[in-house]
Design a protein around this motif. Structure first.
Motif, PDB file in Angstrom:
ATOM      1  N   ASP A 100       1.574 -14.464 -11.273  1.00  0.00           N
ATOM      2  CA  ASP A 100       0.459 -13.780 -10.614  1.00  0.00           C
ATOM      3  C   ASP A 100       0.966 -12.449 -10.071  1.00  0.00           C
ATOM      4  OD1 ASP A 100      -0.824 -16.194 -11.058  1.00  0.00           O
ATOM      5  OD2 ASP A 100      -0.647 -16.859  -8.973  1.00  0.00           O
ATOM      6  N   LEU A 101       0.152 -11.406 -10.231  1.00  0.00           N
ATOM      7  CA  LEU A 101       0.462 -10.106  -9.633  1.00  0.00           C
ATOM      8  C   LEU A 101      -0.283 -10.023  -8.306  1.00  0.00           C
ATOM      9  CD1 LEU A 101       1.554  -7.193  -9.626  1.00  0.00           C
ATOM     10  CD2 LEU A 101      -0.471  -6.550 -10.961  1.00  0.00           C
ATOM     11  N   ASN A 102       0.467  -9.884  -7.221  1.00  0.00           N
ATOM     12  CA  ASN A 102      -0.143  -9.822  -5.889  1.00  0.00           C
ATOM     13  C   ASN A 102      -0.361  -8.389  -5.421  1.00  0.00           C
ATOM     14  OD1 ASN A 102       0.049 -12.689  -5.753  1.00  0.00           O
ATOM     15  ND2 ASN A 102       2.184 -12.489  -5.140  1.00  0.00           N
ATOM     16  N   SER A 103       0.708  -7.581  -5.450  1.00  0.00           N
ATOM     17  CA  SER A 103       0.597  -6.202  -4.966  1.00  0.00           C
ATOM     18  C   SER A 103       1.723  -5.346  -5.545  1.00  0.00           C
ATOM     19  CB  SER A 103       0.634  -6.157  -3.433  1.00  0.00           C
ATOM     20  OG  SER A 103       1.883  -6.641  -2.961  1.00  0.00           O
ATOM     21  N   ILE A 104       1.507  -4.031  -5.506  1.00  0.00           N
ATOM     22  CA  ILE A 104       2.505  -3.051  -5.939  1.00  0.00           C
ATOM     23  C   ILE A 104       2.431  -1.862  -5.002  1.00  0.00           C
ATOM     24  CG2 ILE A 104       3.121  -1.364  -7.733  1.00  0.00           C
ATOM     25  CD1 ILE A 104       2.311  -3.313  -9.842  1.00  0.00           C
ATOM     26  N   GLN A 105       3.580  -1.359  -4.616  1.00  0.00           N
ATOM     27  CA  GLN A 105       3.631  -0.155  -3.801  1.00  0.00           C
ATOM     28  C   GLN A 105       3.681   1.057  -4.736  1.00  0.00           C
ATOM     29  OE1 GLN A 105       7.042   0.140  -1.230  1.00  0.00           O
ATOM     30  NE2 GLN A 105       6.192   1.839  -0.071  1.00  0.00           N
ATOM     31  N   ILE A 106       2.659   1.923  -4.663  1.00  0.00           N
ATOM     32  CA  ILE A 106       2.602   3.127  -5.487  1.00  0.00           C
ATOM     33  C   ILE A 106       3.055   4.301  -4.633  1.00  0.00           C
ATOM     34  CG2 ILE A 106       1.124   4.642  -6.855  1.00  0.00           C
ATOM     35  CD1 ILE A 106      -0.752   2.221  -7.261  1.00  0.00           C
ATOM     36  N   LEU A 107       4.173   4.904  -5.016  1.00  0.00           N
ATOM     37  CA  LEU A 107       4.755   5.996  -4.235  1.00  0.00           C
ATOM     38  C   LEU A 107       4.391   7.363  -4.794  1.00  0.00           C
ATOM     39  CD1 LEU A 107       8.285   4.392  -3.819  1.00  0.00           C
ATOM     40  CD2 LEU A 107       6.445   4.438  -2.137  1.00  0.00           C
ATOM     41  N   GLN A 108       4.086   7.412  -6.102  1.00  0.00           N
ATOM     42  CA  GLN A 108       3.734   8.684  -6.732  1.00  0.00           C
ATOM     43  C   GLN A 108       2.847   8.411  -7.933  1.00  0.00           C
ATOM     44  OE1 GLN A 108       6.969  10.545  -8.780  1.00  0.00           O
ATOM     45  NE2 GLN A 108       6.002  12.553  -8.874  1.00  0.00           N
ATOM     46  N   THR A 109       1.772   9.165  -8.067  1.00  0.00           N
ATOM     47  CA  THR A 109       0.919   9.090  -9.239  1.00  0.00           C
ATOM     48  C   THR A 109       0.082  10.364  -9.320  1.00  0.00           C
ATOM     49  OG1 THR A 109      -0.672   7.741 -10.467  1.00  0.00           O
ATOM     50  CG2 THR A 109      -1.008   7.910  -8.096  1.00  0.00           C
ATOM     51  N   HIS A 110      -0.488  10.623 -10.458  1.00  0.00           N
ATOM     52  CA  HIS A 110      -1.357  11.792 -10.638  1.00  0.00           C
ATOM     53  C   HIS A 110      -2.724  11.439 -10.041  1.00  0.00           C
ATOM     54  CE1 HIS A 110      -3.558  15.053 -12.494  1.00  0.00           C
ATOM     55  NE2 HIS A 110      -2.410  15.603 -12.867  1.00  0.00           N
ATOM     56  N   THR A 111      -3.160  12.183  -9.029  1.00  0.00           N
ATOM     57  CA  THR A 111      -4.388  11.815  -8.311  1.00  0.00           C
ATOM     58  C   THR A 111      -5.634  11.867  -9.189  1.00  0.00           C
ATOM     59  OG1 THR A 111      -4.525  14.093  -7.497  1.00  0.00           O
ATOM     60  CG2 THR A 111      -3.513  12.468  -6.043  1.00  0.00           C
ATOM     61  N   SER A 112      -5.625  12.683 -10.245  1.00  0.00           N
ATOM     62  CA  SER A 112      -6.794  12.767 -11.125  1.00  0.00           C
ATOM     63  C   SER A 112      -6.869  11.608 -12.114  1.00  0.00           C
ATOM     64  CB  SER A 112      -6.784  14.082 -11.908  1.00  0.00           C
ATOM     65  OG  SER A 112      -6.839  15.171 -11.037  1.00  0.00           O
ATOM     66  N   HIS A 113      -5.697  11.138 -12.545  1.00  0.00           N
ATOM     67  CA  HIS A 113      -5.667  10.112 -13.576  1.00  0.00           C
ATOM     68  C   HIS A 113      -5.251   8.739 -13.038  1.00  0.00           C
ATOM     69  CE1 HIS A 113      -6.121  13.264 -16.594  1.00  0.00           C
ATOM     70  NE2 HIS A 113      -5.205  13.939 -15.942  1.00  0.00           N
ATOM     71  N   ASN A 126      -7.769   0.617 -12.538  1.00  0.00           N
ATOM     72  CA  ASN A 126      -7.247   1.966 -12.425  1.00  0.00           C
ATOM     73  C   ASN A 126      -7.115   2.303 -10.947  1.00  0.00           C
ATOM     74  OD1 ASN A 126      -8.149   5.077 -11.960  1.00  0.00           O
ATOM     75  ND2 ASN A 126      -6.808   4.882 -13.734  1.00  0.00           N
ATOM     76  N   ILE A 127      -5.926   2.752 -10.536  1.00  0.00           N
ATOM     77  CA  ILE A 127      -5.680   3.074  -9.134  1.00  0.00           C
ATOM     78  C   ILE A 127      -5.186   4.511  -9.043  1.00  0.00           C
ATOM     79  CG2 ILE A 127      -4.330   2.493  -7.079  1.00  0.00           C
ATOM     80  CD1 ILE A 127      -4.219  -0.371  -8.113  1.00  0.00           C
ATOM     81  N   LYS A 128      -5.847   5.314  -8.198  1.00  0.00           N
ATOM     82  CA  LYS A 128      -5.502   6.732  -8.069  1.00  0.00           C
ATOM     83  C   LYS A 128      -4.887   7.080  -6.720  1.00  0.00           C
ATOM     84  CE  LYS A 128      -9.124   8.078 -11.282  1.00  0.00           C
ATOM     85  NZ  LYS A 128     -10.413   8.750 -11.490  1.00  0.00           N
ATOM     86  N   SER A 129      -4.780   6.119  -5.838  1.00  0.00           N
ATOM     87  CA  SER A 129      -4.297   6.421  -4.490  1.00  0.00           C
ATOM     88  C   SER A 129      -2.852   5.958  -4.304  1.00  0.00           C
ATOM     89  CB  SER A 129      -5.189   5.744  -3.452  1.00  0.00           C
ATOM     90  OG  SER A 129      -5.240   4.353  -3.680  1.00  0.00           O
ATOM     91  N   ILE A 130      -2.199   6.597  -3.350  1.00  0.00           N
ATOM     92  CA  ILE A 130      -0.845   6.236  -2.961  1.00  0.00           C
ATOM     93  C   ILE A 130      -0.912   5.120  -1.920  1.00  0.00           C
ATOM     94  CG2 ILE A 130       1.291   7.110  -1.924  1.00  0.00           C
ATOM     95  CD1 ILE A 130       0.651   8.348  -4.619  1.00  0.00           C
ATOM     96  N   GLY A 131       0.040   4.213  -1.944  1.00  0.00           N
ATOM     97  CA  GLY A 131       0.070   3.116  -0.973  1.00  0.00           C
ATOM     98  C   GLY A 131       0.246   1.787  -1.670  1.00  0.00           C
TER      99      GLY A 131
END
Length: 197
Positions: A100-113, A126-131
């Motif tokens: 099971d995938l519970n959570s992932i910390q996103i530290l950098q991503t392209h805000t548009s994509h 699809n996730i565009k936010s940091i956190g």
């Protein structure tokens, strides 16, 4: 009278074995922190693109690519660099089992994509936010997780960095028949000893 006592004795063991025995092994939560596992370079000299920790594998799907691990240690970095095809990150168990995938910390991503997360069974997000991103029930009981950067085109460069991938290895059911058989055998052993005495 002895037969009645022996029957009650056997029945007691069978019932207690079924009632008291746990129905499944405990689930195991794993946090892929990209610091306590091992990084590999495949093929040698192309850059780090393969990571193992606690029975999980994180890898770049296209082995002709590599990650930017040298520039972001203890994290997982990948990109879609200009006209180069996007690097897709895959997460699987080394035994091919479900998780099971519970959570992932996103530290950098392209805000548009943002980042596309998909899994077997049609799960997609699809996730565009940091956190720290949390995932719902559609990401349970999966065998493969794909993380893509959905940006492409000439002179377009998108990078992503993730950390602390929180996963759960599903509990393995223990069939009640096993407990029934074992407790019954204990009861029969007791009868056999009484008869021998």
């Amino acid at each position: 009278m002895r037969k009645i006592i022996a029957s009650v004795f056997t029945l007691t063991f069978i019932v207690s074995g079924v009632v008291l025995a746990p129905s499944e092994a405990q689930a195991n939560t794993v946090n892929l922190d990209f610091s306590s596992g091992t990084f590999y370079d495949r093929p040698t000299g192309t850059g780090l693109d393969f990571y193992t920790q606690d029975g999980f594998i994180v890898e770049i799907e296209n082995t002709a690519h590599n990650t930017a691990m040298d520039t972001c240690p203890t994290r997982w970095c990948f990109d879609n660099n200009y006209t180069t095809p996007a690097e897709t990150t895959l997460i699987t168990r080394d035994d091919g089992g479900v998780f099971d995938l519970n959570s992932i910390q996103i530290l950098q991503t392209h805000t548009s994509h943002g980042l596309n997360f998909s899994a077997d069974g049609g799960a997609f997000l699809n996730i565009k936010s940091i956190g720290t991103a949390s995932f719902g029930p559609e990401f349970t009981g999966i065998t493969i997780l794909r993380i893509d950067i959905p940006c492409a085109g000439q002179y377009v460069s998108c990078q992503a960095t993730i950390d602390n991938v929180n996963l759960t290895v599903g509990a393995v059911p223990i069939p009640s028949a096993v407990w029934l058989f074992c407790s019954g055998m204990v009861g029969l052993t007791g009868i056999a000893r009484k008869k021998a005495a």
